[in-house]
Design a protein around this motif. Structure first.
Motif, PDB file in Angstrom:
ATOM      1  N   LEU A   1      27.331   1.963  19.054  1.00  0.00           N
ATOM      2  CA  LEU A   1      26.411   2.236  17.866  1.00  0.00           C
ATOM      3  C   LEU A   1      25.292   1.293  17.878  1.00  0.00           C
ATOM      4  N   MET A   2      24.110   1.716  17.276  1.00  0.00           N
ATOM      5  CA  MET A   2      22.843   0.930  17.107  1.00  0.00           C
ATOM      6  C   MET A   2      22.512   1.034  15.749  1.00  0.00           C
TER       7      MET A   2
ATOM      8  N   GLY B   1      30.066 -11.159  17.170  1.00  0.00           N
ATOM      9  CA  GLY B   1      31.391 -10.994  16.595  1.00  0.00           C
ATOM     10  C   GLY B   1      31.137 -11.181  15.202  1.00  0.00           C
ATOM     11  N   ASP B   2      29.905 -11.321  14.691  1.00  0.00           N
ATOM     12  CA  ASP B   2      29.780 -11.325  13.286  1.00  0.00           C
ATOM     13  C   ASP B   2      29.880  -9.748  12.666  1.00  0.00           C
ATOM     14  N   LYS B   3      30.158  -9.652  11.484  1.00  0.00           N
ATOM     15  CA  LYS B   3      30.453  -8.290  10.785  1.00  0.00           C
ATOM     16  C   LYS B   3      29.429  -7.779  10.188  1.00  0.00           C
ATOM     17  N   ILE B   4      29.191  -6.569  10.148  1.00  0.00           N
ATOM     18  CA  ILE B   4      28.216  -6.021   9.281  1.00  0.00           C
ATOM     19  C   ILE B   4      28.791  -4.647   8.484  1.00  0.00           C
ATOM     20  N   GLN B   5      28.111  -4.581   7.366  1.00  0.00           N
ATOM     21  CA  GLN B   5      28.373  -3.497   6.531  1.00  0.00           C
ATOM     22  C   GLN B   5      27.186  -2.793   6.002  1.00  0.00           C
ATOM     23  N   ILE B   6      27.100  -1.527   6.443  1.00  0.00           N
ATOM     24  CA  ILE B   6      25.961  -0.809   6.054  1.00  0.00           C
ATOM     25  C   ILE B   6      25.825  -0.335   4.679  1.00  0.00           C
ATOM     26  N   GLY B   7      24.791  -0.421   3.982  1.00  0.00           N
ATOM     27  CA  GLY B   7      24.642   0.163   2.412  1.00  0.00           C
ATOM     28  C   GLY B   7      25.506  -0.657   1.487  1.00  0.00           C
ATOM     29  N   ASP B   8      25.947  -1.880   2.076  1.00  0.00           N
ATOM     30  CA  ASP B   8      27.127  -2.740   1.450  1.00  0.00           C
ATOM     31  C   ASP B   8      28.370  -1.775   0.682  1.00  0.00           C
ATOM     32  N   ALA B   9      28.951  -0.753   1.560  1.00  0.00           N
ATOM     33  CA  ALA B   9      30.018   0.012   1.208  1.00  0.00           C
ATOM     34  C   ALA B   9      30.533   0.575   2.435  1.00  0.00           C
ATOM     35  N   GLY B  10      31.716   0.984   2.554  1.00  0.00           N
ATOM     36  CA  GLY B  10      32.415   1.713   3.653  1.00  0.00           C
ATOM     37  C   GLY B  10      32.774   0.685   4.739  1.00  0.00           C
ATOM     38  N   GLN B  11      33.029   1.424   5.792  1.00  0.00           N
ATOM     39  CA  GLN B  11      33.471   0.725   7.097  1.00  0.00           C
ATOM     40  C   GLN B  11      32.629  -0.545   7.671  1.00  0.00           C
ATOM     41  N   ILE B  12      33.384  -1.709   8.038  1.00  0.00           N
ATOM     42  CA  ILE B  12      32.760  -2.753   8.412  1.00  0.00           C
ATOM     43  C   ILE B  12      32.818  -2.521  10.063  1.00  0.00           C
ATOM     44  N   TYR B  13      31.694  -3.077  10.810  1.00  0.00           N
ATOM     45  CA  TYR B  13      31.368  -2.932  12.083  1.00  0.00           C
ATOM     46  C   TYR B  13      31.242  -4.413  12.665  1.00  0.00           C
ATOM     47  N   THR B  14      31.375  -4.343  13.981  1.00  0.00           N
ATOM     48  CA  THR B  14      31.403  -5.628  14.392  1.00  0.00           C
ATOM     49  C   THR B  14      30.236  -5.707  15.653  1.00  0.00           C
TER      50      THR B  14
ATOM     51  N   ALA C   1      32.086   5.950  17.051  1.00  0.00           N
ATOM     52  CA  ALA C   1      31.467   7.047  15.853  1.00  0.00           C
ATOM     53  C   ALA C   1      31.143   6.346  14.596  1.00  0.00           C
ATOM     54  N   TRP C   2      30.102   6.690  13.996  1.00  0.00           N
ATOM     55  CA  TRP C   2      29.806   6.270  12.725  1.00  0.00           C
ATOM     56  C   TRP C   2      30.950   6.710  11.703  1.00  0.00           C
ATOM     57  N   GLN C   3      31.158   6.127  10.803  1.00  0.00           N
ATOM     58  CA  GLN C   3      32.454   6.414   9.677  1.00  0.00           C
ATOM     59  C   GLN C   3      31.775   7.060   8.395  1.00  0.00           C
ATOM     60  N   GLY C   4      32.347   7.721   7.591  1.00  0.00           N
ATOM     61  CA  GLY C   4      31.764   8.275   6.245  1.00  0.00           C
ATOM     62  C   GLY C   4      30.613   9.290   6.218  1.00  0.00           C
ATOM     63  N   SER C   5      29.646   8.891   5.326  1.00  0.00           N
ATOM     64  CA  SER C   5      28.418   9.566   5.285  1.00  0.00           C
ATOM     65  C   SER C   5      27.615   9.279   6.458  1.00  0.00           C
ATOM     66  N   LEU C   6      27.741   7.995   7.029  1.00  0.00           N
ATOM     67  CA  LEU C   6      26.879   8.122   8.347  1.00  0.00           C
ATOM     68  C   LEU C   6      27.183   8.549   9.506  1.00  0.00           C
TER      69      LEU C   6
END
Length: 515
Positions: free
Chosen positions: A166-167, A193-206, A296-301
């Motif tokens: 994903l990008m 290896g850092d983790k990112i959360q988009i919109g500060d909610a939902g799935q955490i991506y690596t 695949a993006w999760q949730g609303s994304l």
């Protein structure tokens, strides 16, 4: 009356005793040498025994200290084992560790939680990836030589288009106001290896890229970059329509991500980025051969629209339209633990090392840690623990679902420097080939009741050794001083030498693994 005077007889001499004669000194020295020669065979092993025991105590204390820090801060903490430069061997062709050479650590560096990173805003754009024209995604290095990041080129064209990563990209302006956003400054600051959360909610991506490292380029800390030096504009460009009707093209940073889920339900999480050799060819995460799954993006994304192929021509011919997707979102990057600002290296005793030799072997004969605890670019070995005392599955990429039974334990082998040796055999095309196991010297052979005592005349460990083990699920730490080896001349199973024998009693909880 005249004063009393004392007269000294100038002819009288006081005789003083002379020092020891040369003969007397030689006799005493000879006696000392004889006693020393008789005592040295006892004294030297006692000193080595003390040093190795002290090294095990230091290592066990460092692990326990990391666990205490994690409990106190409520965030993962750990230690980094630093390689001994006298044994460090980096292949000039791959800029990676040479698995056929010895690898040992002699220093410990505490790791502490790093502050979250929130600079700038981000967008997830699922329309035409026209900015990728004349742009090639950077290569990712790996144990097997790597490949290009498996991102679709040059664009998404239908709802069925698949991608293996994903990008997310930098949003340079607020599309509603046209005002500039703070730069993200990801490149050369964020690490793999850092983790990112988009919109500060939902799935955490690596974060798994982009990242380039070569012998001349450097980047042993695995910082994201797209193959250019720090301060150089990124390759990726994105054109935004301004509120006044004009447009502006920006060079934007971007990150490649995986979602931490088993998207294709094959039992593996984040194929290609999980530290598992899915295709059993000896390479770990070596490229597109690792049964790459569709991320695949999760949730609303995951429901963001895409522009169909029929609209591509107008975009490419500069009949501009605003990018579609999730624009101008806040985000939080949870960074991996880093060496503390006040952290000081803890040195093991001078003659003691943690031996990782044969780390590239599918069944290492010395220390055993999860595959991705190794940084194959600089020889660092990071061990992290959660606040509950459990082991963090790996330092980057993989997730708990990708851990196998062997990852439930970490075994750290402490030995004297004189027992460090290159493993017999060769490491070619990802396959470890030895004329016969073991490929390293072994210690005390376990006697199996009822078996024939066939002597083994191969290389033997001559000095002291200890095994410090960390139980991943409980946080228990044990030190074992007398572990046993299989007999290469008479294997327990009757056919093949088993290099795992020294670790089995520890894992089974038999007398703590020692006797």
């Amino acid at each position: 009356m005249s004063p009393l005077r004392i007269h000294h007889d100038r002819g009288t001499r006081v005789r003083r005793r002379a020092g020891f004669t040369l003969i007397e000194l030689l006799v005493v020295i000879t006696i000392i040498l004889i006693i020393s020669a008789a005592a040295l065979p006892t004294i030297i092993p006692a000193i080595a025994h003390r040093q190795v025991s002290e090294g095990a105590r230091i290592l066990q204390g460092a692990l326990a200290g990391a666990r205490d820090v994690a409990i106190h801060t409520g965030a993962p903490s750990g230690i980094r084992l630093l390689p001994d430069p006298d044994f460090l061997s980096i292949s000039p062709s791959t800029a990676q560790l040479d698995p056929s050479a010895p690898l040992v650590s002699n220093r410990i560096l505490p790791l502490q939680p790093a502050p979250d990173y929130t600079s700038g805003r981000v967008s997830i754009i699922k329309d035409v990836i026209a900015p990728f024209i004349n742009f090639t995604a950077p290569p990712f290095p790996s144990q097997g030589g790597g490949n290009q990041y498996p991102y679709p080129y040059p664009f998404f064209n239908t709802a069925t288009t698949t991608c293996s990563v994903l990008m997310v990209e930098e949003c340079p302006i607020d599309p509603n106001t046209g005002l500039p956003n703070e730069p993200t400054s990801w490149f050369w600051n964020v690490r793999i290896g850092d983790k990112i959360q988009i919109g500060d909610a939902g799935q955490i991506y690596t974060v798994i890229g982009p990242m380039t490292t070569t012998p001349s380029f450097g980047n042993v800390d695995m910082l994201v970059n797209d193959g250019q030096a720090a301060g150089t504009p990124p390759h990726l460009q994105r054109t935004y329509v301004l509120p006044n009707g004009g447009s502006q093209t920006f060079n934007v940073e971007y990150l490649f991500l995986v979602n931490g889920l088993d998207d294709n339900l094959d039992g593996y999480v984040d194929n290609l980025w999980n530290g598992v050799d899915e295709n059993a060819n000896g390479y770990i995460d070596e490229g597109l051969l690792e049964f790459v799954e569709v991320e695949a993006w999760q949730g609303s994304l995951g429901n963001l629209p895409m522009i169909p192929t029929t609209q591509l021509t107008g975009f490419v011919s500069n009949n501009l339209q605003q990018p579609t997707g999730a624009l101008n979102l806040p985000y939080t990057i949870q960074r991996r633990p880093v060496p503390g600002s006040n952290g000081k290296e803890i040195a093991l005793p001078p003659n003691v090392v943690v031996d990782f030799t044969s780390w590239g072997n599918p069944s290492p004969e010395r220390s055993r840690v999860p595959a991705l605890a190794f940084d194959i670019y600089n020889g660092y070995v990071d061990i992290l623990v959660y606040p509950n005392g459990q082991l963090v599955p790996s330092t980057y990429f993989s997730s708990p679902a990708s851990m196998g039974l062997s990852s439930n334990f970490i075994h750290l082998w402490l030995a004297e420097r004189g027992d460090v040796a290159s493993p017999a055999g060769t490491f070619v095309n990802g396959n470890w080939s030895v004329p016969s196991l073991p490929s390293l010297p072994i210690g005390t052979i376990q006697r199996v009741p009822g078996s024939v005592n066939v002597p083994y005349n191969g290389p033997q460990i001559k000095g002291e050794y200890r095994l410090v083990s960390f139980f991943a699920r409980t946080g228990q730490i044990t030190t074992n001083s007398d572990v046993f080896f299989d007999n290469p001349a008479n294997p327990q199973n009757g056919t093949i030498y088993n290099p795992s024998i020294p670790y089995l009693e520890v894992q089974q909880g038999i007398n703590g693994g020692g006797r």
